[in-house]
Design an enzyme around this catalytic site. Structure first.
Site, PDB file in Angstrom:
ATOM      1  N   LEU A  16      21.750   7.946  11.443  1.00 16.52           N
ATOM      2  CA  LEU A  16      21.021   7.242  12.464  1.00 16.52           C
ATOM      3  C   LEU A  16      21.991   6.980  13.776  1.00 16.52           C
ATOM      4  CD1 LEU A  16      18.694   4.798  10.561  1.00 16.52           C
ATOM      5  CD2 LEU A  16      18.096   7.305  11.470  1.00 16.52           C
ATOM      6  N   LYS A  66      36.691   9.495   5.122  1.00 12.37           N
ATOM      7  CA  LYS A  66      37.402   8.273   5.794  1.00 12.37           C
ATOM      8  C   LYS A  66      38.713   8.134   5.092  1.00 12.37           C
ATOM      9  CE  LYS A  66      33.120   5.551   6.423  1.00 12.37           C
ATOM     10  NZ  LYS A  66      32.254   4.357   6.181  1.00 12.37           N
ATOM     11  N   ASP A 102      34.257  -0.715   9.791  1.00 11.86           N
ATOM     12  CA  ASP A 102      33.146  -1.325   8.934  1.00 11.86           C
ATOM     13  C   ASP A 102      33.552  -2.591   8.352  1.00 11.86           C
ATOM     14  OD1 ASP A 102      31.801   1.131   8.604  1.00 11.86           O
ATOM     15  OD2 ASP A 102      33.253   2.277   7.344  1.00 11.86           O
ATOM     16  N   ALA A 131      33.538   1.417   0.828  1.00 13.14           N
ATOM     17  CA  ALA A 131      32.863   0.307   1.629  1.00 13.14           C
ATOM     18  C   ALA A 131      33.426  -1.111   1.390  1.00 13.14           C
ATOM     19  CB  ALA A 131      31.432   0.491   1.339  1.00 13.14           C
ATOM     20  N   ASN A 151      32.756  -3.851 -11.104  1.00 14.93           N
ATOM     21  CA  ASN A 151      32.429  -2.697 -11.071  1.00 14.93           C
ATOM     22  C   ASN A 151      32.048  -1.926 -12.461  1.00 14.93           C
ATOM     23  OD1 ASN A 151      32.566  -0.197  -8.837  1.00 14.93           O
ATOM     24  ND2 ASN A 151      34.218   0.403 -10.311  1.00 14.93           N
ATOM     25  N   THR A 153      33.296   0.641 -13.461  1.00 15.88           N
ATOM     26  CA  THR A 153      34.604   0.914 -13.898  1.00 15.88           C
ATOM     27  C   THR A 153      35.518  -0.236 -13.760  1.00 15.88           C
ATOM     28  OG1 THR A 153      34.319   3.212 -13.768  1.00 15.88           O
ATOM     29  CG2 THR A 153      36.621   2.285 -14.274  1.00 15.88           C
ATOM     30  N   LYS A 154      35.788  -1.155 -14.471  1.00 20.38           N
ATOM     31  CA  LYS A 154      36.447  -2.409 -14.254  1.00 20.38           C
ATOM     32  C   LYS A 154      37.891  -2.119 -13.982  1.00 20.38           C
ATOM     33  CE  LYS A 154      37.825  -6.727 -16.918  1.00 20.38           C
ATOM     34  NZ  LYS A 154      37.782  -7.685 -17.869  1.00 20.38           N
ATOM     35  N   LYS A 156      38.894   0.007 -11.740  1.00 18.62           N
ATOM     36  CA  LYS A 156      38.924   0.412 -10.443  1.00 18.62           C
ATOM     37  C   LYS A 156      38.831  -0.818  -9.525  1.00 18.62           C
ATOM     38  CE  LYS A 156      36.952   3.466  -7.145  1.00 18.62           C
ATOM     39  NZ  LYS A 156      35.596   4.670  -6.684  1.00 18.62           N
ATOM     40  N   ILE A 219      24.739  -3.873   1.638  1.00 18.36           N
ATOM     41  CA  ILE A 219      24.683  -2.868   2.499  1.00 18.36           C
ATOM     42  C   ILE A 219      23.756  -1.587   2.863  1.00 18.36           C
ATOM     43  CG2 ILE A 219      27.205  -3.388   2.394  1.00 18.36           C
ATOM     44  CD1 ILE A 219      27.666  -0.927   1.512  1.00 18.36           C
TER      45      ILE A 219
END
Length: 280
Positions: A16, A66, A102, A131, A151, A153-154, A156, A219
């Protein structure tokens, strides 16, 4: 001569950003155009060279570029370096400078839309992806008292905390562990895509232990109100969707390109109208 701006990503058809930025250019009387460019991973180096060759004045960067784009730029702002991601590129003569709007965009939207300050707050982030990194560093900079991360996966989540160079209290949890601790937080933020259209019935975690008046932020902005936010609202939480973050990160990028901060309320209405103004 009309200035050209744009966004690169893969996929990009859903963006958008062109609608939002082109309306802002027109409203402010700026002779410019914003275009969405489909760029696959292997074509990213050529695309960055193309920005210089075509004289493009500024570019937004979205998934999946990114992080990879950092090595291709002439310079990267300190905040973007710390986050490890760039979402905005500014052309200065023949040099391309990378920034990240961001995280700052999210924090600004959170403060203004929920009428709360970050300083001293206990916060839970759901997710540990790109993010989450931007939001984590920006919340830490805004002097949050505690930022825990859960998360799927802890490990990470642990890695994100370990890589931070800002002194802020925080621990990593599994999703189940976090669900049991929800009552301890002032602000809970979903940074994942769980609940994004068309998978609108999915929720990032259970809200069984949520306290009233907790700020619950997602988000995601399509749908405008996810099932997770609806459940939080029923429990008396203060809810915030992702439109504010999307608009403010775009407004901050717009300001870096043009020196003008656009009308964010108008930008919000443009986005909401395009989404049909629906909450489900």
């Amino acid at each position: 001569m009309k200035q050209l701006y744009g966004v690169i990503g893969c996929p990009i058809h859903h963006s958008l950003s062109p609608l939002m930025h082109n309306d802002a250019f027109q409203t402010l009387g700026i002779d410019a155009h914003y275009h969405a460019f489909y760029v696959e991973k292997e074509a990213l180096p050529a695309a960055i060279e193309g920005i210089k060759a075509l004289g493009i004045a500024g570019i937004n960067v979205t998934i999946p570029h990114k992080t990879a784009v950092i090595a291709l730029l002439d310079s990267v702002d300190e905040t973007a370096k710390r986050i490890g991601a760039v979402n905005t590129i500014v052309r200065e003569n023949d040099r391309l400078i990378g920034y990240n709007t961001d995280g700052p965009g999210f924090v600004r939207a959170l403060i203004e839309e929920t009428n709360t300050m970050i300083q001293g707050k206990r916060i839970l982030l759901i997710g540990a992806g790109g993010a989450a990194r931007g939001i984590y560093f920006s919340l830490a900079t805004a002097q949050a008292e505690q930022i825990d991360i859960c998360n799927r996966t802890k490990e990470k989540a642990e890695q994100l905390i370990e890589e931070s160079d800002i002194l802020v209290s925080g621990r990593a949890y599994s999703l189940i562990e976090a669900e049991e601790r929800l009552s301890q937080y002032d602000i809970i933020i979903n940074t994942t895509s769980v609940g994004l259209s068309p998978n609108v019935d999915a929720m990032p975690l259970s809200l069984d232990h949520l306290n009233e008046r907790t700020i619950v932020s997602d988000i995601i902005y399509n749908p405008l109100e996810t099932k997770w936010l609806k459940e939080a609202r029923k429990k008396g939480a203060i809810v915030q969707n992702g439109v504010g973050m999307f608009v403010y990160q775009g407004a901050l990028a717009f300001e870096k390109w043009t020196g003008v901060f656009p009308d964010v309320e108008r930008m919000k209405q443009v986005v909401i109208q395009q989404l049909g103004g629906k909450t489900c």
